[in-house]
Design a protein around this motif. Sequence first.
Motif, PDB file in Angstrom:
ATOM      1  N   ASN A   1       1.326  13.507  12.513  1.00 42.45           N
ATOM      2  CA  ASN A   1       0.845  14.612  13.141  1.00 42.45           C
ATOM      3  C   ASN A   1      -0.376  14.104  14.120  1.00 42.45           C
ATOM      4  O   ASN A   1      -0.261  14.626  15.443  1.00 42.45           O
ATOM      5  CB  ASN A   1       0.466  15.517  12.350  1.00 42.45           C
ATOM      6  CG  ASN A   1       1.264  16.355  11.569  1.00 42.45           C
ATOM      7  OD1 ASN A   1       2.837  16.191  12.022  1.00 42.45           O
ATOM      8  ND2 ASN A   1       1.221  16.728  10.663  1.00 42.45           N
TER       9      ASN A   1
ATOM     10  N   ILE B   1      -6.819   6.443   8.317  1.00 35.15           N
ATOM     11  CA  ILE B   1      -5.864   6.752   7.676  1.00 35.15           C
ATOM     12  C   ILE B   1      -4.953   5.691   7.088  1.00 35.15           C
ATOM     13  O   ILE B   1      -4.346   5.774   6.099  1.00 35.15           O
ATOM     14  CB  ILE B   1      -4.912   7.687   8.590  1.00 35.15           C
ATOM     15  CG1 ILE B   1      -5.690   8.885   8.792  1.00 35.15           C
ATOM     16  CG2 ILE B   1      -3.550   7.848   8.051  1.00 35.15           C
ATOM     17  CD1 ILE B   1      -4.940   9.619  10.039  1.00 35.15           C
TER      18      ILE B   1
ATOM     19  N   LYS C   1       0.031  12.185   3.380  1.00 32.23           N
ATOM     20  CA  LYS C   1      -0.894  11.379   4.313  1.00 32.23           C
ATOM     21  C   LYS C   1      -0.237  10.708   5.190  1.00 32.23           C
ATOM     22  O   LYS C   1      -0.543  10.709   6.505  1.00 32.23           O
ATOM     23  CB  LYS C   1      -1.759  10.196   3.350  1.00 32.23           C
ATOM     24  CG  LYS C   1      -2.782  10.889   2.687  1.00 32.23           C
ATOM     25  CD  LYS C   1      -3.646   9.812   1.902  1.00 32.23           C
ATOM     26  CE  LYS C   1      -4.633  10.534   1.018  1.00 32.23           C
ATOM     27  NZ  LYS C   1      -5.603   9.787   0.618  1.00 32.23           N
TER      28      LYS C   1
ATOM     29  N   GLU D   1       2.776  12.036   6.662  1.00 31.73           N
ATOM     30  CA  GLU D   1       2.980  13.234   7.548  1.00 31.73           C
ATOM     31  C   GLU D   1       1.509  13.573   8.333  1.00 31.73           C
ATOM     32  O   GLU D   1       1.890  13.832   9.618  1.00 31.73           O
ATOM     33  CB  GLU D   1       3.201  14.424   6.571  1.00 31.73           C
ATOM     34  CG  GLU D   1       3.789  15.644   7.626  1.00 31.73           C
ATOM     35  CD  GLU D   1       4.968  15.176   8.257  1.00 31.73           C
ATOM     36  OE1 GLU D   1       5.266  15.735   9.375  1.00 31.73           O
ATOM     37  OE2 GLU D   1       5.909  14.375   7.890  1.00 31.73           O
ATOM     38  N   ARG D   2       0.549  13.278   7.710  1.00 26.03           N
ATOM     39  CA  ARG D   2      -0.871  13.735   8.388  1.00 26.03           C
ATOM     40  C   ARG D   2      -0.813  12.699   9.589  1.00 26.03           C
ATOM     41  O   ARG D   2      -1.151  12.959  10.857  1.00 26.03           O
ATOM     42  CB  ARG D   2      -2.036  13.628   7.623  1.00 26.03           C
ATOM     43  CG  ARG D   2      -3.247  14.096   8.324  1.00 26.03           C
ATOM     44  CD  ARG D   2      -4.236  14.259   7.476  1.00 26.03           C
ATOM     45  NE  ARG D   2      -4.292  13.222   6.485  1.00 26.03           N
ATOM     46  CZ  ARG D   2      -5.351  13.056   5.627  1.00 26.03           C
ATOM     47  NH1 ARG D   2      -6.497  13.980   5.330  1.00 26.03           N
ATOM     48  NH2 ARG D   2      -5.609  12.072   4.523  1.00 26.03           N
ATOM     49  N   GLN D   3      -0.646  11.515   9.263  1.00 23.39           N
ATOM     50  CA  GLN D   3      -0.701  10.331  10.372  1.00 23.39           C
ATOM     51  C   GLN D   3       0.185  10.577  11.429  1.00 23.39           C
ATOM     52  O   GLN D   3      -0.045  10.539  12.529  1.00 23.39           O
ATOM     53  CB  GLN D   3      -0.362   8.824   9.731  1.00 23.39           C
ATOM     54  CG  GLN D   3      -0.582   7.539  10.544  1.00 23.39           C
ATOM     55  CD  GLN D   3      -0.166   6.430   9.946  1.00 23.39           C
ATOM     56  OE1 GLN D   3       0.724   6.386   9.321  1.00 23.39           O
ATOM     57  NE2 GLN D   3      -0.969   5.461  10.400  1.00 23.39           N
TER      58      GLN D   3
END
Length: 97
Positions: free
Chosen positions: A44, A11, A38, A40-42
């Motif tokens: 999470n 990531i 991306k 935000e995904r990290q």
Amino acid sequence: RHLIDSLRSMIFTQLKYEETHLQKNPDLVRNSSKLKAKKERQKNILSTTSISNTGYNGILPIGYKLRPLLEPDAEFVDSRWPYRSKKSLVMIRKQIV
């Protein structure tokens, strides 16, 4: 833990790529929204793994080293990719080369 560290590294690599791409093309709205998604995904992933950043140097986990993907890596990437299909290996090879 090893898999989580690998995921964090992947990531991080994606984020660096997106940041570089955004700097080169600041007018593209898609780039900024992709980078935001991306990040935000990290967040999470880091919050759901409940693993602290112990042993993490802020860039990559200790012992990890970034290198560019090579064409022989395409098969491994394809084998791990959740959206794998009959055509994905060809697409991944094109992305690497």
